[in-house]
Design a protein around this motif. Structure first.
Motif, PDB file in Angstrom:
ATOM      1  N   PHE A 156     -73.870  28.701  85.314  1.00  0.00           N
ATOM      2  CA  PHE A 156     -73.855  28.268  86.714  1.00  0.00           C
ATOM      3  C   PHE A 156     -72.432  28.239  87.276  1.00  0.00           C
ATOM      4  CE2 PHE A 156     -77.705  25.694  85.219  1.00  0.00           C
ATOM      5  CZ  PHE A 156     -78.597  26.706  85.549  1.00  0.00           C
ATOM      6  N   GLY A 157     -71.586  29.163  86.806  1.00  0.00           N
ATOM      7  CA  GLY A 157     -70.232  29.294  87.333  1.00  0.00           C
ATOM      8  C   GLY A 157     -69.256  28.227  86.885  1.00  0.00           C
ATOM      9  N   ARG A 158     -69.590  27.490  85.840  1.00  0.00           N
ATOM     10  CA  ARG A 158     -68.647  26.466  85.378  1.00  0.00           C
ATOM     11  C   ARG A 158     -68.597  26.414  83.851  1.00  0.00           C
ATOM     12  NH1 ARG A 158     -73.142  23.674  87.357  1.00  0.00           N
ATOM     13  NH2 ARG A 158     -73.987  22.112  85.939  1.00  0.00           N
ATOM     14  N   TRP A 159     -67.471  25.909  83.359  1.00  0.00           N
ATOM     15  CA  TRP A 159     -67.286  25.735  81.920  1.00  0.00           C
ATOM     16  C   TRP A 159     -68.050  24.511  81.451  1.00  0.00           C
ATOM     17  CZ3 TRP A 159     -65.662  29.694  79.444  1.00  0.00           C
ATOM     18  CH2 TRP A 159     -64.774  30.583  80.044  1.00  0.00           C
ATOM     19  N   LEU A 160     -68.600  24.609  80.254  1.00  0.00           N
ATOM     20  CA  LEU A 160     -69.394  23.523  79.695  1.00  0.00           C
ATOM     21  C   LEU A 160     -68.873  23.118  78.322  1.00  0.00           C
ATOM     22  CD1 LEU A 160     -72.888  24.993  80.580  1.00  0.00           C
ATOM     23  CD2 LEU A 160     -71.651  23.200  81.807  1.00  0.00           C
ATOM     24  N   ASP A 161     -68.912  21.831  78.084  1.00  0.00           N
ATOM     25  CA  ASP A 161     -68.544  21.259  76.791  1.00  0.00           C
ATOM     26  C   ASP A 161     -69.826  20.911  76.039  1.00  0.00           C
ATOM     27  OD1 ASP A 161     -66.040  21.279  78.018  1.00  0.00           O
ATOM     28  OD2 ASP A 161     -65.900  19.099  78.173  1.00  0.00           O
ATOM     29  N   ILE A 162     -69.717  20.825  74.723  1.00  0.00           N
ATOM     30  CA  ILE A 162     -70.834  20.341  73.914  1.00  0.00           C
ATOM     31  C   ILE A 162     -70.344  19.242  72.973  1.00  0.00           C
ATOM     32  CG2 ILE A 162     -72.232  22.444  73.971  1.00  0.00           C
ATOM     33  CD1 ILE A 162     -71.227  22.990  71.070  1.00  0.00           C
ATOM     34  N   ALA A 163     -71.261  18.365  72.631  1.00  0.00           N
ATOM     35  CA  ALA A 163     -71.015  17.324  71.633  1.00  0.00           C
ATOM     36  C   ALA A 163     -72.047  17.495  70.534  1.00  0.00           C
ATOM     37  CB  ALA A 163     -71.130  15.941  72.263  1.00  0.00           C
ATOM     38  N   SER A 164     -71.612  17.318  69.307  1.00  0.00           N
ATOM     39  CA  SER A 164     -72.534  17.348  68.175  1.00  0.00           C
ATOM     40  C   SER A 164     -72.730  15.924  67.681  1.00  0.00           C
ATOM     41  CB  SER A 164     -71.994  18.217  67.041  1.00  0.00           C
ATOM     42  OG  SER A 164     -71.988  19.563  67.423  1.00  0.00           O
ATOM     43  N   TYR A 165     -73.980  15.592  67.444  1.00  0.00           N
ATOM     44  CA  TYR A 165     -74.358  14.289  66.917  1.00  0.00           C
ATOM     45  C   TYR A 165     -75.027  14.516  65.571  1.00  0.00           C
ATOM     46  CZ  TYR A 165     -73.402  12.123  71.407  1.00  0.00           C
ATOM     47  OH  TYR A 165     -72.769  11.658  72.528  1.00  0.00           O
ATOM     48  N   GLN A 166     -74.787  13.608  64.628  1.00  0.00           N
ATOM     49  CA  GLN A 166     -75.404  13.775  63.322  1.00  0.00           C
ATOM     50  C   GLN A 166     -75.902  12.444  62.789  1.00  0.00           C
ATOM     51  OE1 GLN A 166     -71.948  15.116  60.863  1.00  0.00           O
ATOM     52  NE2 GLN A 166     -72.644  13.493  59.497  1.00  0.00           N
ATOM     53  N   LYS A 167     -76.884  12.559  61.903  1.00  0.00           N
ATOM     54  CA  LYS A 167     -77.432  11.379  61.234  1.00  0.00           C
ATOM     55  C   LYS A 167     -77.792  11.773  59.812  1.00  0.00           C
ATOM     56  CE  LYS A 167     -81.026   7.850  61.786  1.00  0.00           C
ATOM     57  NZ  LYS A 167     -82.137   7.410  62.677  1.00  0.00           N
ATOM     58  N   ILE A 168     -77.376  10.950  58.866  1.00  0.00           N
ATOM     59  CA  ILE A 168     -77.771  11.156  57.475  1.00  0.00           C
ATOM     60  C   ILE A 168     -79.145  10.519  57.308  1.00  0.00           C
ATOM     61  CG2 ILE A 168     -77.245  10.647  55.066  1.00  0.00           C
ATOM     62  CD1 ILE A 168     -74.248  10.686  55.908  1.00  0.00           C
ATOM     63  N   VAL A 169     -80.115  11.334  56.960  1.00  0.00           N
ATOM     64  CA  VAL A 169     -81.496  10.853  56.851  1.00  0.00           C
ATOM     65  C   VAL A 169     -82.001  10.857  55.413  1.00  0.00           C
ATOM     66  CG1 VAL A 169     -82.141  11.489  59.213  1.00  0.00           C
ATOM     67  CG2 VAL A 169     -82.454  13.148  57.362  1.00  0.00           C
ATOM     68  N   GLY A 170     -81.401  11.677  54.563  1.00  0.00           N
ATOM     69  CA  GLY A 170     -81.842  11.788  53.179  1.00  0.00           C
ATOM     70  C   GLY A 170     -81.085  10.845  52.283  1.00  0.00           C
ATOM     71  N   ASN A 171     -81.475  10.841  51.021  1.00  0.00           N
ATOM     72  CA  ASN A 171     -80.757   9.961  50.086  1.00  0.00           C
ATOM     73  C   ASN A 171     -79.366  10.534  49.850  1.00  0.00           C
ATOM     74  OD1 ASN A 171     -80.692  11.799  47.844  1.00  0.00           O
ATOM     75  ND2 ASN A 171     -82.823  11.310  47.437  1.00  0.00           N
ATOM     76  N   THR A 172     -78.488   9.719  49.308  1.00  0.00           N
ATOM     77  CA  THR A 172     -77.096  10.132  49.144  1.00  0.00           C
ATOM     78  C   THR A 172     -76.816  10.756  47.790  1.00  0.00           C
ATOM     79  OG1 THR A 172     -76.521   7.895  48.437  1.00  0.00           O
ATOM     80  CG2 THR A 172     -76.238   8.412  50.776  1.00  0.00           C
ATOM     81  N   GLN A 173     -77.834  10.904  46.950  1.00  0.00           N
ATOM     82  CA  GLN A 173     -77.626  11.556  45.659  1.00  0.00           C
ATOM     83  C   GLN A 173     -77.469  13.058  45.858  1.00  0.00           C
ATOM     84  OE1 GLN A 173     -80.887  10.479  43.159  1.00  0.00           O
ATOM     85  NE2 GLN A 173     -80.252   8.361  42.974  1.00  0.00           N
ATOM     86  N   VAL A 174     -76.624  13.643  45.057  1.00  0.00           N
ATOM     87  CA  VAL A 174     -76.392  15.082  45.137  1.00  0.00           C
ATOM     88  C   VAL A 174     -77.532  15.796  44.431  1.00  0.00           C
ATOM     89  CG1 VAL A 174     -74.824  16.956  44.532  1.00  0.00           C
ATOM     90  CG2 VAL A 174     -73.903  14.732  45.194  1.00  0.00           C
TER      91      VAL A 174
END
Length: 177
Positions: A156-174
Motif C-alpha cells: 500500500f505504498g509504505r514500508w512495514l515492520d514485523i515483530a516475531s512473538y514466541q512461546k515455549i510450549v513443549g518440555n525443556t528436555q532435549v
C-alpha cells in the motif's frame, strides 16, 4: 486427533470443502490490510498448497461454530532446515466479522495443545507492527516479542515492520530430533 471442540468452537482439520471459505477469508486480508504481506490475491490452488501441505506435522484447522466457518488456524514450517524441526510458525485468520469475540484465544489454546502432541517445542508468530490487536492477543497469551524487523516489507505504498512473538510450549528436555 483431527477434530476437537474448545469453548463451543469446533476445530476440524481443513479439507477441500473448507478451501473456498478459507481463501475468501485470507484474500480479504490481502486486499484490505497489512495482516498478510501478499500483495496479490491467492488462487484456490495456492491456498490449497498453503493449508494442505501434505506434511502431517504441519496442520491447518477450520474454526467453526454450528457448521459456520469463522476462520482458521495453522502450524507451518518455521524454517526449512532440520534444526528448526521442533519449531512451528502459527497463524490465526478470522472472518472479519468474527474478530473481538475471543475466538483467537480459543484458537491459540487449541493449536498450542495440538503442537505439543505433534512434538513441537516452540511456536512463533510473525505479525505486522500495524496489527496491534494480534500483537495484544499473543502477548496476553504468554508469547514474548523476540524480534523486530524494520521496513522489511512494502505494501500500500509504505514500508512495514514485523515483530516475531514466541512461546515455549513443549518440555525443556532435549530430544533426538
Amino acid at each position: 486427533m483431527d477434530d476437537c471442540k474448545v469453548g463451543g468452537l469446533d476445530f476440524t482439520e481443513i479439507s477441500e470443502e473448507h478451501l473456498p471459505g478459507v481463501l475468501e477469508i485470507y484474500n480479504y486480508y490481502v486486499r484490505n490490510s497489512t495482516v498478510s504481506f501478499h500483495t496479490e490475491l491467492l488462487t484456490l490452488a495456492e491456498m490449497r498448497q498453503s493449508v494442505l501441505s501434505g506434511d502431517k506435522r504441519y496442520r491447518s484447522y477450520a474454526i467453526q461454530e454450528q457448521g459456520e466457518l469463522l476462520g482458521y488456524v495453522l502450524i507451518a514450517r518455521h524454517k526449512n532446515k532440520q534444526a528448526y524441526d521442533t519449531s512451528g510458525e502459527i497463524s490465526v485468520y478470522l472472518h472479519p466479522e468474527c474478530t473481538g469475540r475471543r475466538i483467537g484465544e480459543q484458537a491459540l489454546r487449541f493449536i498450542e495443545k495440538r503442537a505439543v502432541e505433534l512434538g513441537f517445542h516452540v511456536l512463533v508468530a510473525t505479525i505486522c507492527s500495524e496489527n496491534e490487536r494480534s500483537q495484544q492477543l499473543f502477548a496476553r497469551n504468554g508469547y514474548e516479542r523476540s524480534a523486530y524487523f524494520k521496513q522489511i516489507g512494502r505494501k500500500f505504498g509504505r514500508w512495514l515492520d514485523i515483530a516475531s512473538y514466541q512461546k515455549i510450549v513443549g518440555n525443556t528436555q532435549v530430544s533426538g530430533r
